[in-house]
Design an enzyme around this catalytic site. Sequence first.
Site, PDB file in Angstrom:
ATOM      1  N   LYS A  59       0.834  -1.202   0.000  1.00 26.94           N
ATOM      2  CA  LYS A  59       0.000   0.000   0.000  1.00 26.94           C
ATOM      3  C   LYS A  59       0.870   1.254   0.000  1.00 26.94           C
ATOM      4  O   LYS A  59       0.574   2.226  -0.694  1.00 26.94           O
ATOM      5  CB  LYS A  59      -0.955  -0.023   1.214  1.00 26.94           C
ATOM      6  CG  LYS A  59      -2.056  -1.071   1.057  1.00 26.94           C
ATOM      7  CD  LYS A  59      -2.814  -1.370   2.346  1.00 26.94           C
ATOM      8  CE  LYS A  59      -3.785  -2.535   2.123  1.00 26.94           C
ATOM      9  NZ  LYS A  59      -4.549  -2.925   3.295  1.00 26.94           N
TER      10      LYS A  59
ATOM     11  N   GLN B  38      -4.736  -1.828   9.420  1.00 28.32           N
ATOM     12  CA  GLN B  38      -4.616  -3.149   8.801  1.00 28.32           C
ATOM     13  C   GLN B  38      -5.126  -4.221   9.772  1.00 28.32           C
ATOM     14  O   GLN B  38      -4.726  -4.260  10.936  1.00 28.32           O
ATOM     15  CB  GLN B  38      -3.147  -3.418   8.423  1.00 28.32           C
ATOM     16  CG  GLN B  38      -2.920  -4.690   7.649  1.00 28.32           C
ATOM     17  CD  GLN B  38      -3.532  -4.676   6.255  1.00 28.32           C
ATOM     18  OE1 GLN B  38      -3.637  -3.635   5.613  1.00 28.32           O
ATOM     19  NE2 GLN B  38      -3.956  -5.823   5.782  1.00 28.32           N
TER      20      GLN B  38
ATOM     21  N   ASP C 197     -11.364   2.157   3.918  1.00 30.85           N
ATOM     22  CA  ASP C 197     -11.687   0.730   3.840  1.00 30.85           C
ATOM     23  C   ASP C 197     -13.199   0.520   3.692  1.00 30.85           C
ATOM     24  O   ASP C 197     -13.647  -0.564   3.331  1.00 30.85           O
ATOM     25  CB  ASP C 197     -11.264   0.024   5.143  1.00 30.85           C
ATOM     26  CG  ASP C 197      -9.930  -0.689   5.024  1.00 30.85           C
ATOM     27  OD1 ASP C 197      -9.604  -1.155   3.923  1.00 30.85           O
ATOM     28  OD2 ASP C 197      -9.241  -0.789   6.063  1.00 30.85           O
TER      29      ASP C 197
END
Length: 243
Positions: free
Chosen positions: A14, A58, A81
Amino acid sequence: MGEDPASQVYVRNKEIACEACGIYSEKYALPEETTQEELLSLIDTLNKKSSISGILVQLPVPKHIDEETIINAIDPKKDVDAFHPINVGKIMVGNYDFVPCTPAGVMELIKESGIDVSGKECVVVGRSNIVGKPQAMLLLHQNGTVTICHSRTKNLAEKTRNADILVAAVGIPNFIKGDMIKEGAVVIDVGINRMENGKLCGDVEFETAEKVADAITPVPGGVGPMTIAMLMRNTVKAAIVNN
Ligand code: GUN
């Protein structure tokens, strides 16, 4: 948080994608023993920081951290997200800024391949909040006839063999075999499983599946890179929404 090797690879990818796109990023590699209060405090700081448009924690987080509390603490406007209940609800209604990255990547692959979802039998194997559930909603928004299958589904192969579009997101290596797939189906493999020999494999047994499918995604190199691309897209949207 912590030392999960897969998470470390995902976060690094990322970061690399941000650099490639010219998106400024900050990484906080918190030690395993960081408390929930410390993590919440960092999220609060980033929520208020005007130079930050998007925040991603994460997953998975260590056991002493409550995942739901963490997701709920992220400002929905910065939730790239799309895991916050406000964004989940917006997806349900069909009016949304952010789409969870993996299902969004799957939809983009379908679109770019010129496949029309409307009226098709779509079978999603897996019902996670991250993939299965939002994937089903996105296919439904495109007028697919959607079935969600999971670990308690009876006669699974009967259901998957009915699919014109089959999305596998169960997290079990090579779970979907060629004889569970309809001739000419579109097969999208969301699974990323590490086998004992260290190699990655998907939820679909590629060798048998590719013989019956019209189109199929490989692992690695299929949905994975799309997921990251969709994260970049959500981040750009966040920058627009937040300004
Ligand atoms: N862990 C596995 N997939 C994801 C994802 O899409 N987002 C986050 N934050 N963590 C994950």
